[in-house]
Design a protein around this motif. Structure first.
Motif, PDB file in Angstrom:
ATOM      1  N   GLU A 318      -2.096  13.474 -11.418  1.00 41.20           N
ATOM      2  CA  GLU A 318      -0.523  13.120 -11.628  1.00 41.20           C
ATOM      3  C   GLU A 318      -0.154  11.574 -11.207  1.00 41.20           C
ATOM      4  OE1 GLU A 318       1.844  15.487 -11.451  1.00 41.20           O
ATOM      5  OE2 GLU A 318       0.449  16.519 -12.025  1.00 41.20           O
ATOM      6  N   TYR A 319      -1.163  10.892 -10.929  1.00 38.10           N
ATOM      7  CA  TYR A 319      -1.171   9.234 -10.380  1.00 38.10           C
ATOM      8  C   TYR A 319      -1.493   9.148 -12.149  1.00 38.10           C
ATOM      9  CZ  TYR A 319      -1.306   4.557  -8.631  1.00 38.10           C
ATOM     10  OH  TYR A 319      -1.367   3.688  -8.863  1.00 38.10           O
ATOM     11  N   ALA A 320      -1.930   9.364 -12.926  1.00 37.54           N
ATOM     12  CA  ALA A 320      -2.852   8.651 -14.402  1.00 37.54           C
ATOM     13  C   ALA A 320      -1.224   9.170 -14.955  1.00 37.54           C
ATOM     14  CB  ALA A 320      -3.551   9.321 -14.335  1.00 37.54           C
ATOM     15  N   LYS A 321      -0.740  10.359 -14.695  1.00 37.16           N
ATOM     16  CA  LYS A 321       0.205  10.676 -15.789  1.00 37.16           C
ATOM     17  C   LYS A 321       1.840   9.479 -15.430  1.00 37.16           C
ATOM     18  CE  LYS A 321       0.739  15.460 -15.875  1.00 37.16           C
ATOM     19  NZ  LYS A 321       0.832  16.422 -15.465  1.00 37.16           N
ATOM     20  N   LYS A 322       2.031   9.230 -14.685  1.00 32.70           N
ATOM     21  CA  LYS A 322       3.106   8.093 -14.426  1.00 32.70           C
ATOM     22  C   LYS A 322       2.652   7.190 -14.552  1.00 32.70           C
ATOM     23  CE  LYS A 322       4.177  10.099  -9.638  1.00 32.70           C
ATOM     24  NZ  LYS A 322       4.450   9.782  -8.284  1.00 32.70           N
ATOM     25  N   LEU A 323       1.350   5.944 -14.900  1.00 29.49           N
ATOM     26  CA  LEU A 323       1.192   5.446 -15.333  1.00 29.49           C
ATOM     27  C   LEU A 323       1.310   5.215 -16.811  1.00 29.49           C
ATOM     28  CD1 LEU A 323      -1.978   3.716 -13.519  1.00 29.49           C
ATOM     29  CD2 LEU A 323      -0.229   2.842 -13.224  1.00 29.49           C
ATOM     30  N   LEU A 324       0.771   6.260 -17.344  1.00 32.48           N
ATOM     31  CA  LEU A 324       0.545   7.021 -18.901  1.00 32.48           C
ATOM     32  C   LEU A 324       2.367   6.722 -19.165  1.00 32.48           C
ATOM     33  CD1 LEU A 324      -1.956   9.278 -19.394  1.00 32.48           C
ATOM     34  CD2 LEU A 324      -2.024   7.112 -20.199  1.00 32.48           C
ATOM     35  N   LYS A 325       3.243   7.157 -18.342  1.00 38.84           N
ATOM     36  CA  LYS A 325       4.728   7.012 -18.886  1.00 38.84           C
ATOM     37  C   LYS A 325       5.106   5.308 -18.310  1.00 38.84           C
ATOM     38  CE  LYS A 325       5.523  11.904 -17.627  1.00 38.84           C
ATOM     39  NZ  LYS A 325       5.921  12.939 -16.599  1.00 38.84           N
ATOM     40  N   ASP A 326       4.659   4.455 -17.050  1.00 44.69           N
ATOM     41  CA  ASP A 326       5.109   4.173 -17.371  1.00 44.69           C
ATOM     42  C   ASP A 326       5.074   2.771 -18.316  1.00 44.69           C
ATOM     43  OD1 ASP A 326       6.305   1.452 -15.935  1.00 44.69           O
ATOM     44  OD2 ASP A 326       5.064   1.190 -14.151  1.00 44.69           O
ATOM     45  N   THR A 328       5.522  -0.212 -18.086  1.00 43.81           N
ATOM     46  CA  THR A 328       5.392  -1.960 -17.346  1.00 43.81           C
ATOM     47  C   THR A 328       3.682  -1.682 -17.029  1.00 43.81           C
ATOM     48  OG1 THR A 328       6.002  -1.095 -15.483  1.00 43.81           O
ATOM     49  CG2 THR A 328       7.013  -1.557 -16.610  1.00 43.81           C
ATOM     50  N   ALA A 329       3.231  -0.757 -17.626  1.00 46.98           N
ATOM     51  CA  ALA A 329       2.005   0.025 -17.502  1.00 46.98           C
ATOM     52  C   ALA A 329       1.364  -0.149 -18.698  1.00 46.98           C
ATOM     53  CB  ALA A 329       0.944   1.075 -17.023  1.00 46.98           C
ATOM     54  N   ASN A 330       1.653  -0.557 -19.950  1.00 47.03           N
ATOM     55  CA  ASN A 330       0.814   0.329 -21.068  1.00 47.03           C
ATOM     56  C   ASN A 330       0.197  -1.463 -21.498  1.00 47.03           C
ATOM     57  OD1 ASN A 330       3.058   2.537 -22.292  1.00 47.03           O
ATOM     58  ND2 ASN A 330       4.563   0.628 -22.538  1.00 47.03           N
ATOM     59  N   LYS A 331       0.395  -2.256 -21.008  1.00 45.63           N
ATOM     60  CA  LYS A 331      -0.544  -3.391 -20.859  1.00 45.63           C
ATOM     61  C   LYS A 331      -1.969  -3.152 -21.106  1.00 45.63           C
ATOM     62  CE  LYS A 331       0.135  -5.671 -16.439  1.00 45.63           C
ATOM     63  NZ  LYS A 331       0.971  -7.094 -15.818  1.00 45.63           N
ATOM     64  N   LEU A 332      -2.290  -1.447 -19.638  1.00 44.90           N
ATOM     65  CA  LEU A 332      -3.653  -1.324 -19.483  1.00 44.90           C
ATOM     66  C   LEU A 332      -4.149  -0.551 -20.588  1.00 44.90           C
ATOM     67  CD1 LEU A 332      -2.917   0.234 -15.785  1.00 44.90           C
ATOM     68  CD2 LEU A 332      -4.091  -1.986 -15.998  1.00 44.90           C
ATOM     69  N   SER A 333      -5.244  -0.216 -20.496  1.00 46.90           N
ATOM     70  CA  SER A 333      -6.000   0.453 -21.717  1.00 46.90           C
ATOM     71  C   SER A 333      -6.305   1.166 -20.847  1.00 46.90           C
ATOM     72  CB  SER A 333      -7.023   0.461 -21.647  1.00 46.90           C
ATOM     73  OG  SER A 333      -8.069  -0.009 -20.574  1.00 46.90           O
ATOM     74  N   ILE A 334      -6.759   3.112 -21.784  1.00 49.72           N
ATOM     75  CA  ILE A 334      -6.991   4.456 -21.432  1.00 49.72           C
ATOM     76  C   ILE A 334      -8.114   3.187 -20.307  1.00 49.72           C
ATOM     77  CG2 ILE A 334      -7.832   6.505 -22.050  1.00 49.72           C
ATOM     78  CD1 ILE A 334      -5.488   6.202 -23.025  1.00 49.72           C
ATOM     79  N   LEU A 335      -8.887   3.318 -20.004  1.00 48.30           N
ATOM     80  CA  LEU A 335     -10.425   2.934 -19.220  1.00 48.30           C
ATOM     81  C   LEU A 335     -10.017   2.364 -18.150  1.00 48.30           C
ATOM     82  CD1 LEU A 335     -13.255   3.103 -18.318  1.00 48.30           C
ATOM     83  CD2 LEU A 335     -13.449   0.387 -19.578  1.00 48.30           C
ATOM     84  N   GLY A 336      -8.725   1.239 -18.156  1.00 53.40           N
ATOM     85  CA  GLY A 336      -7.801   0.648 -16.838  1.00 53.40           C
ATOM     86  C   GLY A 336      -7.415   1.728 -16.178  1.00 53.40           C
ATOM     87  N   ILE A 337      -6.435   2.389 -17.085  1.00 64.20           N
ATOM     88  CA  ILE A 337      -5.583   3.725 -15.937  1.00 64.20           C
ATOM     89  C   ILE A 337      -6.864   4.821 -15.677  1.00 64.20           C
ATOM     90  CG2 ILE A 337      -4.428   5.830 -16.302  1.00 64.20           C
ATOM     91  CD1 ILE A 337      -2.567   4.151 -18.315  1.00 64.20           C
ATOM     92  N   ALA A 338      -7.673   4.857 -15.383  1.00 62.79           N
ATOM     93  CA  ALA A 338      -8.608   5.887 -15.540  1.00 62.79           C
ATOM     94  C   ALA A 338      -9.400   4.906 -14.182  1.00 62.79           C
ATOM     95  CB  ALA A 338     -10.639   5.731 -16.457  1.00 62.79           C
ATOM     96  N   GLU A 340      -7.611   2.524 -12.454  1.00 64.25           N
ATOM     97  CA  GLU A 340      -6.533   2.570 -11.781  1.00 64.25           C
ATOM     98  C   GLU A 340      -6.516   3.652 -10.546  1.00 64.25           C
ATOM     99  OE1 GLU A 340      -4.263   0.494 -10.140  1.00 64.25           O
ATOM    100  OE2 GLU A 340      -5.621  -1.236 -10.946  1.00 64.25           O
ATOM    101  N   SER A 341      -6.945   4.554 -11.515  1.00 64.53           N
ATOM    102  CA  SER A 341      -6.087   6.255 -10.886  1.00 64.53           C
ATOM    103  C   SER A 341      -7.551   6.828 -10.237  1.00 64.53           C
ATOM    104  CB  SER A 341      -6.176   7.317 -12.292  1.00 64.53           C
ATOM    105  OG  SER A 341      -4.948   6.566 -12.556  1.00 64.53           O
ATOM    106  N   GLY A 342      -8.224   6.200  -9.527  1.00 63.33           N
ATOM    107  CA  GLY A 342      -9.341   6.761  -8.997  1.00 63.33           C
ATOM    108  C   GLY A 342     -11.006   7.446  -9.672  1.00 63.33           C
ATOM    109  N   PHE A 343     -10.310   7.054 -11.160  1.00 62.90           N
ATOM    110  CA  PHE A 343     -12.375   7.546 -11.713  1.00 62.90           C
ATOM    111  C   PHE A 343     -12.978   6.902 -11.813  1.00 62.90           C
ATOM    112  CE2 PHE A 343      -8.731  10.722 -13.173  1.00 62.90           C
ATOM    113  CZ  PHE A 343      -9.282  11.732 -12.850  1.00 62.90           C
ATOM    114  N   ASN A 344     -14.592   7.143 -11.924  1.00 60.72           N
ATOM    115  CA  ASN A 344     -15.138   6.340 -12.644  1.00 60.72           C
ATOM    116  C   ASN A 344     -15.674   5.412 -13.637  1.00 60.72           C
ATOM    117  OD1 ASN A 344     -16.328   8.135 -12.426  1.00 60.72           O
ATOM    118  ND2 ASN A 344     -18.466   7.959 -10.593  1.00 60.72           N
TER     119      ASN A 344
END
Length: 366
Positions: A318-326, A328-338, A340-344
């Motif tokens: 759910e947190y990752a979904k918010k980042l993917l929709k946001d 302002t967070a588009n500067k983050l890559s998929i790996l960056g969002i991962a 940020e969301s707690g995945f390793n």
């Protein structure tokens, strides 16, 4: 280089790689998964004996059949057992042998009796013993690889009760070894039945060499599966056993207490966001909530009808979904969002996201 010379070179690589890897696993310089690595090292050493004939034949310059020695045949028969024991201890380092485990010696004893009778018995017809010899080898291999496979599957469910990131501790590589060796052996048996087996030697040996390098990479890469003290490990194991038992239906705590802990947990997850910690496990979360691991596991399983892995990763997704929709967070890559969301890792993020949403993160973003 002729096919024969190539095959000899591959045999040397196979034997040398297996002996070296077995010594590394037995020495275990990183001191991780000690019991599992001990038995896995023994398994690798026994596995290497299958190429002893060819190695000694190369050294002596003439055909030598070491595998026909009774003691060598018996030791080789124990190879699948050593593999199963390694899986047992990887999955549960606190496992202890009991008197009931004498059952593991039944097949080896039958095999030894058959060997002795075949070798020293005064029988004119040896066909029965030869048939039993082959049958016991095949049955032992299939039986213990099957047991190993189901033990790994059980382990993969167990770790979801206390860890939110199972990549790296799920023993997938051991599962892949079983499947790969099973496929190679089927090919070998079919080829021996219908074609000239000598033409397959180089191909089979190359396949085994690749499997050995695969084993070396993942076994040396395997980190500590249960990085906790023995007391906590016993708690994890007992929690899982309770969840598998019918006794889970009994109440560990009153309903009022369950609702209170459930409310406190939801509040903690919303406000403190502990799920953003990629190393979050049941112990850490129970300490933050000031409840026992048993009670917290019971609340998650009974109050939310989920295991620990599902519970935590739903928040992460759910947190990752918010980042993917946001935007302002588009500067983050998929790996960056991962991250940020707690995945390793990106792999675990993609796999978990797909499991919960039926879409990959990239598809969801589009």
């Amino acid at each position: 280089m002729s096919t024969v010379e190539l095959n000899r070179f591959i045999v040397i690589l196979i034997y040398g790689s297996l002996v070296l890897l077995s010594l590394l696993k037995l020495a275990n310089p990183l001191k991780v998964n000690r019991k599992g690595n001990l038995w896995f090292g023994l398994f690798l050493f026994l596995w290497s004996t299958y190429w002893l004939d060819e190695i000694w034949s190369l050294i002596k310059g003439s055909q030598i059949e070491i595998h026909s020695i009774l003691s060598v045949q018996f030791v080789q028969f124990l190879t699948p057992v050593m593999f199963y024991f390694s899986v047992l201890f990887f999955a549960n380092p606190s496992f202890k042998f009991k008197w009931s485990d004498i059952k593991y010696a039944i097949l080896p004893i039958f095999f030894l009796i058959n060997l002795v009778l075949q070798r020293y018995g005064n029988f004119t017809d040896q066909s029965f013993f030869e048939f039993t010899f082959i049958g016991l080898i095949l049955f032992q291999a299939l039986f213990y690889t099957g047991l190993s496979y189901f033990t790994i599957r059980k382990h993969q469910k167990r770790i979801q009760q206390f860890s939110a990131n199972t990549e790296g501790i799920n023993l997938n590589w051991l599962e892949y070894i079983i499947l790969i060796l099973f496929i190679i052996n089927i090919i070998y048996v079919i080829y021996n039945l219908f074609y000239d087996p000598t033409s397959l030697n180089a191909f089979i040996n190359i396949a085994f060499l690749l499997v050995i390098y695969f084993v070396a990479y993942y076994s040396l890469k395997q980190k500590e599966i249960y990085p906790v003290e023995e007391k906590k490990l016993d708690e994890f194991i007992s929690i899982n056993e309770e969840n598998e038992s019918e006794e889970i239906k009994r109440k560990l705590i009153p309903d009022e207490e369950l609702l209170r802990i459930k409310g406190d947990l939801e509040k903690l997850m919303e406000q403190e966001k502990p799920y953003l910690d990629s190393e979050l496990n049941l112990i850490k979360l129970s300490e933050q909530l000031s409840v026992s691991t048993h009670h917290l596991s019971y609340v998650i399983n009974t109050g939310f009808q989920k295991n620990f892995f599902q519970f935590v990763n739903e928040y992460r997704i759910e947190y990752a979904k918010k980042l993917l929709k946001d935007n302002t967070a588009n500067k983050l890559s998929i790996l960056g969002i991962a991250y940020e969301s707690g995945f390793n890792s990106k792999t675990s993020f993609n796999t978990t996201f797909k499991k919960f949403t039926d879409q990959t993160p990239s598809e969801f973003k589009k």
